[in-house]
Write a protein that holds these residues in place. Sequence first.
Motif, PDB file in Angstrom:
ATOM      1  N   GLN A 187       0.906  -1.178   0.055  1.00 47.24           N
ATOM      2  CA  GLN A 187      -0.098   0.206  -0.071  1.00 47.24           C
ATOM      3  C   GLN A 187       0.985   1.307  -0.135  1.00 47.24           C
ATOM      4  O   GLN A 187       0.413   2.176  -0.629  1.00 47.24           O
ATOM      5  N   THR A 192      -1.206   4.037  -1.754  1.00 51.65           N
ATOM      6  CA  THR A 192      -2.688   4.108  -1.234  1.00 51.65           C
ATOM      7  C   THR A 192      -2.509   4.594   0.289  1.00 51.65           C
ATOM      8  O   THR A 192      -3.496   5.201   0.999  1.00 51.65           O
ATOM      9  N   ARG A 209     -10.820   0.506   5.898  1.00 51.04           N
ATOM     10  CA  ARG A 209     -10.865  -0.062   4.613  1.00 51.04           C
ATOM     11  C   ARG A 209      -9.192  -0.160   4.228  1.00 51.04           C
ATOM     12  O   ARG A 209      -8.901  -1.482   3.507  1.00 51.04           O
ATOM     13  N   GLN A 213      -7.984  -4.281   3.514  1.00 51.28           N
ATOM     14  CA  GLN A 213      -7.066  -4.400   2.066  1.00 51.28           C
ATOM     15  C   GLN A 213      -5.944  -4.899   2.384  1.00 51.28           C
ATOM     16  O   GLN A 213      -5.342  -5.963   1.572  1.00 51.28           O
ATOM     17  N   CYS A 216      -6.587  -8.542   3.074  1.00 55.12           N
ATOM     18  CA  CYS A 216      -6.798  -9.236   1.722  1.00 55.12           C
ATOM     19  C   CYS A 216      -5.528  -9.267   0.994  1.00 55.12           C
ATOM     20  O   CYS A 216      -5.334 -10.454   0.646  1.00 55.12           O
ATOM     21  N   TYR A 217      -4.603  -8.406   1.184  1.00 54.41           N
ATOM     22  CA  TYR A 217      -3.326  -8.773   0.343  1.00 54.41           C
ATOM     23  C   TYR A 217      -2.663  -9.986   1.179  1.00 54.41           C
ATOM     24  O   TYR A 217      -1.825 -10.762   0.526  1.00 54.41           O
ATOM     25  N   TRP A 285     -12.347 -10.525   4.389  1.00 55.88           N
ATOM     26  CA  TRP A 285     -11.613 -10.060   3.452  1.00 55.88           C
ATOM     27  C   TRP A 285     -10.098 -10.776   3.215  1.00 55.88           C
ATOM     28  O   TRP A 285      -9.741 -10.760   2.176  1.00 55.88           O
ATOM     29  N   GLY A 289      -9.108 -12.431  -0.398  1.00 57.22           N
ATOM     30  CA  GLY A 289      -7.978 -12.308  -1.191  1.00 57.22           C
ATOM     31  C   GLY A 289      -7.161 -13.921  -1.119  1.00 57.22           C
ATOM     32  O   GLY A 289      -6.753 -14.041  -2.462  1.00 57.22           O
ATOM     33  N   CYS A 298      -8.803  -7.110  -4.166  1.00 51.72           N
ATOM     34  CA  CYS A 298      -8.637  -6.474  -2.838  1.00 51.72           C
ATOM     35  C   CYS A 298      -9.151  -4.923  -2.727  1.00 51.72           C
ATOM     36  O   CYS A 298      -8.532  -4.156  -2.149  1.00 51.72           O
ATOM     37  N   ASP A 299      -9.954  -4.498  -3.632  1.00 47.56           N
ATOM     38  CA  ASP A 299     -10.300  -3.140  -3.891  1.00 47.56           C
ATOM     39  C   ASP A 299     -11.349  -2.543  -2.867  1.00 47.56           C
ATOM     40  O   ASP A 299     -12.436  -2.415  -3.026  1.00 47.56           O
ATOM     41  N   THR A 300     -10.932  -2.592  -1.478  1.00 38.21           N
ATOM     42  CA  THR A 300     -11.733  -2.303  -0.503  1.00 38.21           C
ATOM     43  C   THR A 300     -12.418  -0.677  -0.616  1.00 38.21           C
ATOM     44  O   THR A 300     -13.369  -0.476  -0.091  1.00 38.21           O
ATOM     45  N   VAL A 306     -17.807  -2.577   3.134  1.00 36.45           N
ATOM     46  CA  VAL A 306     -16.869  -3.586   3.521  1.00 36.45           C
ATOM     47  C   VAL A 306     -17.175  -4.083   4.813  1.00 36.45           C
ATOM     48  O   VAL A 306     -16.468  -5.150   5.342  1.00 36.45           O
TER      49      VAL A 306
END
Length: 306
Positions: A187, A192, A209, A213, A216-217, A285, A289, A298-300, A306
Amino acid sequence: MTFNPDAEIQSGNTRSGGGGGMLPRGGGGGRIALGGGGGCLLLVIVIVFTLMGGNPMDLLGGGGTQTEAASSGEGGALEQCSTGEDANTDDKCLVQGVVESADSLWAQLGPDSGIEFREPQAVIFSDQVQTGCGAATSDVGPFYCPADQTIYVDDSFFGDLQSRFGADGGQFAKMYVVAHEYGHHIQNLSGTMSKVDHQETGPQSGGVRLELQADCYAGVWANHASTTTDDNGVTMLQPLTDQDIQSALSAASAVGDDHIQGDVSGGQVQPETWTHGSSEQRQNWFMTGYQEGTVEACDTFGADSV
């Protein structure tokens, strides 16, 4: 999930650090002190804030303006960590092994997603450490510092993850924590992290978020982990089992804001104060992923909810 015993996990980017005497005071680098009647509760709040990437200086009022390239303190390369067998028996080596595996994966996924990939540094510390984001003690748990692009892991935290927060103590619960912090590095590289208002709180906030994310990653890494290879082309990790997934989910649940506020600290659950998301959000999440295995999944920030 376990490492293949013959896999090479040697690294020039992971080292031990910290320990020793008092950290310098003033200028945003003062030692974090937890005490007084609210010390126990504050400890819980600090850990949940920083466990998944928050800057402890933001929470405790430090300056966070330092930009030194690496942490100070005694330490050096983890010479005892050379093979996957070492990672299966030594938590410090586990951290190094996960970082090496994630390096292998994100060196491929990053450029494919338009990210100029650079490997992070990792420091495993005890007691206290000086970072590019300021001074920290072991009370803050694992965190990522964008100023020096380094993942910091307190070497006693994994015990607390099980005994205090209720994770199952499995190897993959530990790996999830490291993979999440690595997600914050991605990120940071993508820009991000710098776009989020970290003062905003609540279940749908930008900060939550961001954390989801990174969860998720971590799931994306889990999806690909058994295909990552060392410099000799040897597969680093064995395929995940159902027990491994449950172990990761136990860790994700253990660091949910609702679980921390209610079950761990014995207080009221206050969703409007959340900074990391509920146990259910974090589990969902991570699984997104893991099941999808793509950065795009993973576009939270693009999700309505979410």
